[in-house]
Design an enzyme around this catalytic site. Structure first.
Site, short mmCIF file in Angstrom:
data_model
loop_
_atom_site.label_atom_id
_atom_site.label_comp_id
_atom_site.label_asym_id
_atom_site.label_seq_id
_atom_site.Cartn_x
_atom_site.Cartn_y
_atom_site.Cartn_z
N ASN A 117 50.28 82.98 75.64
CA ASN A 117 49.79 83.95 74.66
C ASN A 117 50.83 85.06 74.59
O ASN A 117 50.93 85.88 75.49
CB ASN A 117 48.43 84.49 75.14
CG ASN A 117 47.91 85.60 74.25
OD1 ASN A 117 48.49 85.90 73.19
ND2 ASN A 117 46.82 86.23 74.66
N LYS B 6 50.92 87.52 72.65
CA LYS B 6 50.31 88.80 72.25
C LYS B 6 51.17 89.47 71.17
O LYS B 6 51.75 88.78 70.34
CB LYS B 6 50.10 89.68 73.49
CG LYS B 6 49.30 88.94 74.58
CD LYS B 6 48.81 89.82 75.69
CE LYS B 6 48.01 89.00 76.69
NZ LYS B 6 47.45 89.77 77.78
N HIS C 195 39.66 86.73 72.77
CA HIS C 195 40.43 87.28 73.89
C HIS C 195 39.87 88.65 74.26
O HIS C 195 39.41 89.39 73.38
CB HIS C 195 41.91 87.38 73.50
CG HIS C 195 42.78 87.70 74.67
ND1 HIS C 195 42.94 88.98 75.14
CD2 HIS C 195 43.51 86.89 75.49
CE1 HIS C 195 43.74 88.95 76.19
NE2 HIS C 195 44.10 87.70 76.43
N GLU D 140 41.22 91.35 74.84
CA GLU D 140 41.83 92.47 74.10
C GLU D 140 41.21 92.60 72.72
O GLU D 140 41.07 93.70 72.19
CB GLU D 140 43.36 92.27 74.03
CG GLU D 140 43.99 92.56 75.39
CD GLU D 140 45.21 91.72 75.72
OE1 GLU D 140 45.82 91.14 74.81
OE2 GLU D 140 45.54 91.64 76.92
N GLU E 4 39.24 84.40 81.78
CA GLU E 4 40.22 85.45 82.04
C GLU E 4 39.49 86.70 82.55
O GLU E 4 38.96 87.49 81.75
CB GLU E 4 40.98 85.81 80.77
CG GLU E 4 41.78 84.67 80.19
CD GLU E 4 42.95 85.16 79.34
OE1 GLU E 4 44.08 84.80 79.65
OE2 GLU E 4 42.72 85.93 78.40
N GLY F 52 47.39 91.27 83.06
CA GLY F 52 48.50 92.22 83.00
C GLY F 52 48.55 93.19 84.16
O GLY F 52 49.27 94.18 84.11
N SER G 199 47.50 87.19 85.12
CA SER G 199 48.63 87.30 86.05
C SER G 199 49.05 85.96 86.66
O SER G 199 49.40 85.89 87.84
CB SER G 199 48.32 88.33 87.15
OG SER G 199 48.11 89.61 86.57
#
Ligand code: 13P
Length: 255
Positions: free
Chosen positions: A9, A11, A95, A97, A167, A173, A213
């Site tokens: 991904n 992003k 996702h 985010e 996730e 991250g 990660s």
């Protein structure tokens, strides 16, 4: 036996030229990998140039979102027919985010999944709990609700076509990976949810990726867990060497 699937991904990163370079390097490094499905998900604006690079290779193209209407007065959205037109095969949906910053809910995730399936795109459906939710002992409740509501109304055949990505938001991250045992526990729980909604046999066929990660050093241990069937990789997918190493480390896993 479920085939491992590793998706990158990207992003909100990479110009078209940078994306084409990264795809070119990756294609070279993983050209002999046949035992693992490889997907890259660039920004919308780079899909076309990346497709020119990976076309007819073992690297497949994914997008990062899809709108549920095909066309019309929906400024700023991208739809299934437009993604198909560019050779896209996978699409990330829900996702964290998107949920955190753009108001995505389980209900909108559900509509996007429907749109993806209508256009023969494989949805990569993301679920995962926040740190506060884990610390409050609510991780499993959150995942259960996300699975039940996001996957509501789909037949067994439809769910079989999906990929689920677990996730944990606290691992995205942050450099803080879920331990293989922590991840396995949730993956097994997700499979059990699918089993309850459908059947044991069917649940055994659904691939569930881990994301948060993931790097070359922790890949083999994560992938050796019985219910972890691949990874959704953020930061490490932006470097061809690291992403190729993750993919190659999967090839060493014996389940
Ligand atoms: P990182 O690999 O950078 O933690 O990101 C994970 C992710 O969000 C993939 O979708």
């Amino acid at each position: 036996m479920r085939k491992l699937i590793i998706a990158g991904n990207w992003k909100l990163n990479k110009t078209s030229a940078e994306a084409a370079n990264l795809a070119t390097e990756l294609k070279r490094e993983v050209s002999d990998v046949m035992d693992v499905d490889v997907v890259i998900c660039p920004v919308f604006t780079a899909l076309s140039v990346v497709q020119d690079v990976v076309m007819e290779s073992n690297v497949k193209l994914g997008a990062q979102n899809i709108y549920w209407e095909d066309a019309g007065a929906f400024t700023g959205e991208v739809s299934g027919p437009l993604l198909k037109d560019l050779g896209v095969e996978y699409v990330i949906i829900g996702h964290s985010e998107r949920r955190q910053f753009f108001g995505e809910t389980n209900a909108t995730v559900n509509k996007r999944i429907r749109a993806a399936l209508n256009h023969n795109l494989t949805p990569i459906v993301c679920v995962g709990e926040l740190l506060e939710e884990r610390e409050a002992g609510k991780a499993f409740d959150v995942i259960q609700t996300q699975c039940t509501e996001s996957l509501a109304g789909f037949s067994s055949e439809e769910v079989q076509k999906m990929i689920i990505a677990y996730e944990p938001v606290w691992a995205i991250g942050t450099g803080k990976t879920a331990s293989p045992e922590q991840a396995q526990e949730v993956h097994k729980f997700i499979r059990d949810q699918i089993m309850k909604l459908h059947s044991e046999d069917m649940a055994q066929t659904v691939r569930i990726q881990y994301g948060g990660s993931v790097k070359p050093e922790n890949t083999a241990e994560l992938m050796s867990q019985p219910d972890i069937d691949g990874a959704l990789v953020g930061g490490a997918s932006l470097k061809s060497e690291a992403f190729a190493a993750i993919i190659k480390n999967c090839c060493t896993v014996n389940k």
